[in-house]
Design a protein around this motif. Sequence first.
Motif, PDB file in Angstrom:
ATOM      1  N   ALA A 196      32.036  47.741  31.685  1.00 16.34           N
ATOM      2  CA  ALA A 196      33.288  47.655  32.451  1.00 16.34           C
ATOM      3  C   ALA A 196      33.796  46.215  32.519  1.00 16.34           C
ATOM      4  CB  ALA A 196      33.078  48.205  33.862  1.00 16.34           C
ATOM      5  N   ALA A 203      37.230  44.719  30.911  1.00 16.56           N
ATOM      6  CA  ALA A 203      38.207  44.011  31.745  1.00 16.56           C
ATOM      7  C   ALA A 203      38.607  42.690  31.109  1.00 16.56           C
ATOM      8  CB  ALA A 203      37.634  43.784  33.138  1.00 16.56           C
ATOM      9  N   GLY A 237      42.204  43.248  30.862  1.00 11.60           N
ATOM     10  CA  GLY A 237      42.537  42.953  32.246  1.00 11.60           C
ATOM     11  C   GLY A 237      43.775  42.086  32.403  1.00 11.60           C
ATOM     12  N   PRO A 288      40.165  43.296  36.369  1.00 11.69           N
ATOM     13  CA  PRO A 288      40.694  44.606  35.941  1.00 11.69           C
ATOM     14  C   PRO A 288      42.152  44.787  36.325  1.00 11.69           C
ATOM     15  CG  PRO A 288      38.525  44.854  36.926  1.00 11.69           C
ATOM     16  CD  PRO A 288      38.918  43.440  37.163  1.00 11.69           C
TER      17      PRO A 288
END
Length: 290
Positions: free
Chosen positions: A122, A126, A130, A282
């Motif tokens: 994750a 990001a 992001g 994010p």
Amino acid sequence: MSAPDIAAHGTRQRPGQLLVVIDPQARRSDGESVRIAKDVLCAGAPAKICVPDTPEEFARALARRGHRRPVVIGDDRALLRTVALLHRERELDAGALAFVPVGGVAELALARALGVPVGAVAAARAVLDGVVRRLDLLVDDSDGVVLGGARVPAPVPEPAAGARPIGPSVWGACRSLVRGLVHPTGPADAEPEGHRLRVEADGELLNDLDRPVERVTVRPGADGRADVVIRLPGAEEPLRARAGSVTVSGADFHYTADNRVAGPVRTRTWALRPQAWSLVLPAARGTQRT
């Protein structure tokens, strides 16, 4: 400004070329997460991988990043070291920093507070997809940086001379009960007096040495000012203020900055630098790529 509020105002950009700097501690603590993060990053953007073995090599790799966006893989200490290096070189505003947290729960408290995902996949995604968000920074009078907040806690009382820890036992519990019955209001039950500290916010006196404090907290707030919270022994509500500069002074005291113990000092001033650095976090739902 909280992470969700900042996310709504972030700017989403393509990652371009990356300089991925892997902190040595991250390799030792969780090599598998480092490998996963590196694979995700390299699959999504051109990346140069640097694996420094010392703090000096870490600093040199960062200084030679050129036009590549720096991505640090490591724990909170690696992020703090990176921001401190860029601050000392006066290059915090040269571009956004990206961060992939790797470490134990206690070593990633700052990452979570800033809104960085703590999972390798994750966090790496990001970095690639992001938004760049401008964040405030506290800078102290020794040119140290604070990302999350600083706190001056009440001092921990020193144990009596010759005292030693006593483990739990039935006999120990009985003795504690007897002491409580014989001396129900003895010194052991008294609340700690706290610190004798002088606290000033933008030159305005909030607390003087004649009134003890239990804890002083300074952290980046909103509208270009820091939030100051002073907790007083026995008071239900703390004193609160907002200021661009906060000075705490008194007898020698320790403090914590981003969960790191510092001091002792007799005075410390923290000044807020609004939107002093950028971090890739994010994207909020609905944010458009630019």
